[in-house]
Design an enzyme around this catalytic site. Structure first.
Site, PDB file in Angstrom:
ATOM      1  N   ASP A  97       0.832  -1.206   0.000  1.00  0.00           N
ATOM      2  CA  ASP A  97       0.000   0.000   0.000  1.00  0.00           C
ATOM      3  C   ASP A  97       0.869   1.260   0.000  1.00  0.00           C
ATOM      4  O   ASP A  97       1.586   1.520   0.964  1.00  0.00           O
ATOM      5  CB  ASP A  97      -0.908  -0.020   1.243  1.00  0.00           C
ATOM      6  CG  ASP A  97      -1.922   1.109   1.231  1.00  0.00           C
ATOM      7  OD1 ASP A  97      -2.049   1.811   0.206  1.00  0.00           O
ATOM      8  OD2 ASP A  97      -2.594   1.303   2.266  1.00  0.00           O
ATOM      9  N   ASP A 278      -1.977   6.820  -5.810  1.00  0.00           N
ATOM     10  CA  ASP A 278      -2.247   5.798  -4.797  1.00  0.00           C
ATOM     11  C   ASP A 278      -2.552   4.442  -5.413  1.00  0.00           C
ATOM     12  O   ASP A 278      -3.577   4.267  -6.070  1.00  0.00           O
ATOM     13  CB  ASP A 278      -3.425   6.237  -3.911  1.00  0.00           C
ATOM     14  CG  ASP A 278      -3.738   5.215  -2.831  1.00  0.00           C
ATOM     15  OD1 ASP A 278      -2.814   4.490  -2.404  1.00  0.00           O
ATOM     16  OD2 ASP A 278      -4.909   5.126  -2.411  1.00  0.00           O
TER      17      ASP A 278
END
Ligand SMILES: *[C@@H]1O[C@H](CO)[C@@H](O)[C@H](O)[C@H]1NC(C)=O
Ligand SMILES: *[C@@H]1O[C@H](CO)[C@@H](O)[C@H](O)[C@H]1NC(C)=O
Ligand SMILES: *[C@@H]1O[C@H](CO)[C@@H](O)[C@H](O)[C@H]1NC(C)=O
Ligand SMILES: *[C@@H]1O[C@H](CO)[C@@H](O)[C@H](O)[C@H]1NC(C)=O
Length: 406
Positions: A97, A278
Site C-alpha cells: 500500500d 495511490d
C-alpha cells in the site's frame, strides 16, 4: 474500499519472487507482482470500497479512530507480497500500500514469535476507512521481502484486532514515513521507520525509492507487474522518466502527492491543483466540478448497479483523450484506458456488454488540496517512481500506455 456483500469479488495481486538475478547492496531489487481475481465469494462493489478509502485519505483525523461501530467492509482490491518474518521465518501475505506507512501482521495467520522477535510493548493502531482498521502491539523483527531484501529490526505491529481484512495477513505500508505519526498510541508524535527507510539506512538499497510497473490485463491469474526497491528498470518503460516534485500543498503533501491539471480533449476540466498517486485506490477520482465537466463532455450517466458512469458504444466511439499535465509533461489516458475492462464487468455488478468509465467524483470541489487520486487504473498505463531521497515522483510511458485491452 469494501462492502460486506453476500458475494464478494476479490481482486488479488499476489506478489511472488522470481529467480531473476538480484544485485544485493547494489540496487535495484525487483519483485514481480502477479494479479489474480478472486470471485469465490461473489461480486463486490469496488466503487463503494474505494469511496470508504477516499474519505479516510482526505481526512487524516479519521485514520486514527477505530470506527468500531461501522460495518465491516472487506478490502477487495489489493496486491500482495509474501513477506517472511522471524527466524525461522513464517510467511505472511501483506497488501502493498503506497497510501499508508505502517507494516503489520496478524489479520489471518497468527504471528509466530521466534528468536528475532522483540516485543516493545507499545500499542499501535491505524484506520483505513470506516470499518477497516487494526490495533495491536509493536514488535521489531527480521523481515525478508525477497532474495537479498532482508531488513533487520523492522518495526511491525502484531494486530490483536483487525477488521476488513479477509484472506490477507496485514499491510506492507510504503507511503511516506510521516503517515505513521499518531499510530504509536502512547507516543503520538513519534514516527515508525518504514521498510523503505530501513532498506536504505541498512545499506541494502542506495537510494530511498521504489518504482512500480503494471501491465493492464483482463486474464487471471497473470503476473502483471513489478515492484522495484532502490531504482528503476529500463525495459519496463518506453521513453524517459520525467520527475515532478512532491507537492507542498496540504493535504496531498502528506502522501505521494503531486500537482497536475487535467484536460478532456482540449478543454481544461481541472486547473493545476494538488492530489495524490495511490496504488490502493482502484479507480480515478477528480474534484466534483471537474467530474461534472467530464460527465457532461462524455455524456456518461451514473449507473445504479456499479455506481460508475455508463456510456453507449456511440459515446465510447466519440470519447476524447483525458490528459494529465504534470510538470512539463502530458500523460494521456486514451479512450480505451478510460473504461473498465469489459471482460471484468460482471465482477463489479455490471452488465456483460456495458461500457463503464473509470473516472469518479472525489466528493469535494477543487482547490481543497486534495483534488484527485491517480489510482490503479492510471498506474496500469504509466511506469511510476516514488523517490524519497529526491522528494519527487516520476512517470514514464510504457508499451501498454496506448494498448487496447479494455
Ligand atoms: C462471504 O461473504 C459473507 C457475507 O458478506 C461473509 O459473511 C463471509 O464471511 C464471506 N466469506 C469469506 C470466506 O470471506
Ligand atoms: C478467495 O477468497 C476467499 C475468501 O473470500 C478465500 O477463502 C480463498 O482462499 C481465496 N482464494 C484464493 C485463491 O485466494
Ligand atoms: C533495533 O531497534 C531498537 C528500537 O527501535 C533500537 O533501540 C536498537 O538500537 C535497534 N538495533 C539495531 C541493531 O538496529
Ligand atoms: C502513444 O500514443 C501517442 C499519440 O499517438 C504517442 O505520442 C506516444 O508516443 C505513444 N506511446 C507509446 C509508448 O507508444
Amino acid at each position: 474500499m469494501f462492502p460486506a456483500a453476500s458475494l464478494l469479488t476479490i481482486i488479488l495481486l499476489a506478489l511472488s519472487i522470481t529467480a531473476s538475478p538480484i544485485e544485493v547492496g547494489n540496487s535495484p531489487i525487483t519483485l514481480p507482482i502477479a494479479r489474480r481475481l478472486n470471485v469465490s465469494n461473489g461480486t463486490i462493489n469496488l466503487l463503494q470500497q474505494d469511496r470508504a478509502r477516499v474519505v479516510a485519505l482526505k481526512d487524516n483525523s479519521l485514520r486514527h479512530g477505530g470506527h468500531h461501530s461501522a460495518p465491516v467492509i472487506d478490502v477487495a482490491n489489493k496486491y500482495l507480497i509474501a513477506a517472511e518474518i522471524g527466524s525461522p521465518p513464517t510467511t505472511y501475505n501483506l497488501i502493498v500500500d503506497t497510501g499508508s506507512s505502517n507494516t503489520w501482521v496478524g489479520a489471518s495467520t497468527p504471528y509466530v514469535v521466534t528468536k528475532t522477535s522483540v516485543n516493545t510493548g507499545q500499542p499501535v493502531a491505524n484506520s483505513y476507512g470506516t470499518g477497516v482498521y487494526f490495533s495491536g502491539t509493536e514488535y521489531t523483527d527480521t523481515v525478508t521481502l525477497g532474495r537479498g531484501l532482508t531488513i533487520a529490526n523492522q518495526s511491525i505491529c502484531v494486530a490483536s484486532i483487525a477488521r476488513g481484512f479477509v484472506s490477507v495477513d496485514g499491510i506492507l505500508g510504503i507511503g511516506p514515513v510521516d503517515l505513521t505519526e499518531g499510530t504509536l498510541v502512547d507516543e503520538p508524535t513519534t514516527t515508525i521507520p518504514t521498510v523503505t527507510n530501513n532498506l536504505h539506512s541498512q545499506g541494502t538499497i542506495h537510494r530511498e525509492m521504489f518504482s512500480i510497473s503494471f501491465e493492464p490485463t483482463t486474464s487471471e491469474p497473470v503476473t502483471n507487474g513489478e515492484l522495484t526497491f532502490g531504482g528503476t528498470i529500463a525495459n519496463k518503460h518506453a521513453g524517459p522518466i520525467a520527475y515532478t516534485p512532491i507537492t507542498t500543498t496540504e493535504r496531498a503533501a502528506n502522501y505521494w502527492g503531486i500537482d497536475q491539471s487535467i484536460s478532456y480533449g482540449s478543454t481544461t476540466i481541472l486547473s493545476s491543483n494538488a492530489g495524490i498517486v495511490d496504488s490502493g485506490t482502484t479507480f480515478l477520482y477528480i474534484a466534483s466540478d471537474a467530474y461534472r465537466m467530464y460527465m457532461s463532455a462524455t455524456g456518461g450517466n451514473p449507473d445504479p448497479d456499479t455506481g460508475l458512469l455508463l456510456i453507449s458504444s456511440t459515446q465510447y466511439n466519440a470519447l476524447e483523450n483525458l490528459n494529465f499535465h504534470i510538470g512539463s509533461e502530458t500523460y494521456t489516458l486514451t479512450p480505451n484506458a478510460q473504461i473498465w475492462p469489459r471482460s471484468l464487468n460482471t465482477y463489479i455488478d455490471g452488465s456483460i456488454n456495458a461500457i463503464y468509465l473509470i473516472v469518479n467524483d472525489i466528493g469535494t470541489p477543487s482547490g481543497e488540496g486534495f483534488d484527485f487520486i491517480n489510482g490503479y487504473t492510471f498506474l496500469e498505463r504509466f511506469y511510476s517512481v516514488f523517490d524519497t531521497t529526491r522528494s519527487r515522483i516520476g512517470f514514464a510511458q510504457t508499451q501498454y500506455t496506448n494498448a487496447t485491452t479494455n
